[in-house]
Design a protein around this motif. Structure first.
Motif, PDB file in Angstrom:
ATOM      1  N   ILE A  64       0.841  -1.204   0.000  1.00  0.00           N
ATOM      2  CA  ILE A  64       0.000   0.000   0.000  1.00  0.00           C
ATOM      3  C   ILE A  64       0.873   1.249   0.000  1.00  0.00           C
ATOM      4  N   SER A  65       2.000   1.208   0.689  1.00  0.00           N
ATOM      5  CA  SER A  65       2.912   2.353   0.695  1.00  0.00           C
ATOM      6  C   SER A  65       3.493   2.605  -0.690  1.00  0.00           C
ATOM      7  N   ILE A  66       3.830   1.547  -1.414  1.00  0.00           N
ATOM      8  CA  ILE A  66       4.356   1.714  -2.777  1.00  0.00           C
ATOM      9  C   ILE A  66       3.305   2.358  -3.671  1.00  0.00           C
ATOM     10  N   VAL A  67       2.089   1.834  -3.625  1.00  0.00           N
ATOM     11  CA  VAL A  67       1.013   2.372  -4.461  1.00  0.00           C
ATOM     12  C   VAL A  67       0.719   3.821  -4.067  1.00  0.00           C
ATOM     13  N   VAL A  99       0.199  13.574 -20.221  1.00  0.00           N
ATOM     14  CA  VAL A  99       0.325  13.600 -18.759  1.00  0.00           C
ATOM     15  C   VAL A  99      -0.737  12.714 -18.117  1.00  0.00           C
ATOM     16  N   ALA A 100      -1.981  12.805 -18.533  1.00  0.00           N
ATOM     17  CA  ALA A 100      -3.062  12.017 -17.934  1.00  0.00           C
ATOM     18  C   ALA A 100      -2.861  10.527 -18.158  1.00  0.00           C
ATOM     19  N   VAL A 101      -2.574  10.150 -19.400  1.00  0.00           N
ATOM     20  CA  VAL A 101      -2.377   8.730 -19.706  1.00  0.00           C
ATOM     21  C   VAL A 101      -1.106   8.224 -19.029  1.00  0.00           C
ATOM     22  N   PHE A 106       1.151   4.750 -15.206  1.00  0.00           N
ATOM     23  CA  PHE A 106       2.150   4.519 -14.163  1.00  0.00           C
ATOM     24  C   PHE A 106       1.498   3.991 -12.892  1.00  0.00           C
ATOM     25  N   SER A 107       0.330   4.519 -12.544  1.00  0.00           N
ATOM     26  CA  SER A 107      -0.399   4.051 -11.359  1.00  0.00           C
ATOM     27  C   SER A 107      -0.847   2.608 -11.539  1.00  0.00           C
ATOM     28  N   VAL A 108      -1.402   2.297 -12.696  1.00  0.00           N
ATOM     29  CA  VAL A 108      -1.865   0.927 -12.947  1.00  0.00           C
ATOM     30  C   VAL A 108      -0.684  -0.037 -12.950  1.00  0.00           C
ATOM     31  N   PHE A 112      -0.064  -3.251 -10.515  1.00  0.00           N
ATOM     32  CA  PHE A 112       0.226  -4.560 -11.099  1.00  0.00           C
ATOM     33  C   PHE A 112       1.564  -5.095 -10.583  1.00  0.00           C
ATOM     34  N   PHE A 113       2.571  -4.216 -10.490  1.00  0.00           N
ATOM     35  CA  PHE A 113       3.873  -4.623  -9.977  1.00  0.00           C
ATOM     36  C   PHE A 113       3.773  -5.118  -8.535  1.00  0.00           C
ATOM     37  N   VAL A 114       3.035  -4.401  -7.701  1.00  0.00           N
ATOM     38  CA  VAL A 114       2.858  -4.825  -6.305  1.00  0.00           C
ATOM     39  C   VAL A 114       2.121  -6.161  -6.257  1.00  0.00           C
TER      40      VAL A 114
END
Length: 128
Positions: A64-67, A99-101, A106-108, A112-114
């Protein structure tokens, strides 16, 4: 004669009784020792289970901290682009889309990485 034989019989009886009490006391001591060992084993098992739960909570907190850090970074980028400063990008729709995409992607990717980190590579974060 007869009184001495009765006295010897009483002493033998007393010895047998004391021997029986000693065996019973030893049996009780063995039972208490067994219960004590069982209690120690149960306490160790409970401590291991609690440690396992603590580890899972710590891993979830780490994810959760990473996200949260990634979302905060994206919010910072959005805040910088949303300021009332002249940077010649206010009128560019392409800059807004990039910027939006980029922030959304990057958030998605971080989520996924976590998810991959905790499901496919549990040894990286300390598997139980």
């Amino acid at each position: 004669g007869g009184g001495d034989g009765g006295l010897v019989f009483s002493v033998e009886e007393a010895e047998l009784l004391l021997h029986a009490y000693a065996q019973e006391a030893e049996s009780m001591l063995n039972g208490i020792t067994s219960v004590d060992e069982t209690l120690e084993n149960v306490l160790q098992l409970m401590n291991l289970q609690m440690a396992s739960v603590r580890n899972r909570v710590i891993k979830m907190d780490f994810g959760i901290s990473i996200v949260s850090a990634v979302i905060a970074l994206c919010s910072c980028v959005a805040g910088i682009f949303g300021m009332n400063m002249k940077n010649n990008l206010e009128d560019s729709f392409d800059a807004w889309v990039v910027v939006a995409v980029g922030c959304f992607g990057f958030s998605v990717l971080s989520v996924f990485f976590v998810w991959l980190l905790f499901t496919l590579k549990p040894s990286l974060v300390g598997a139980e």
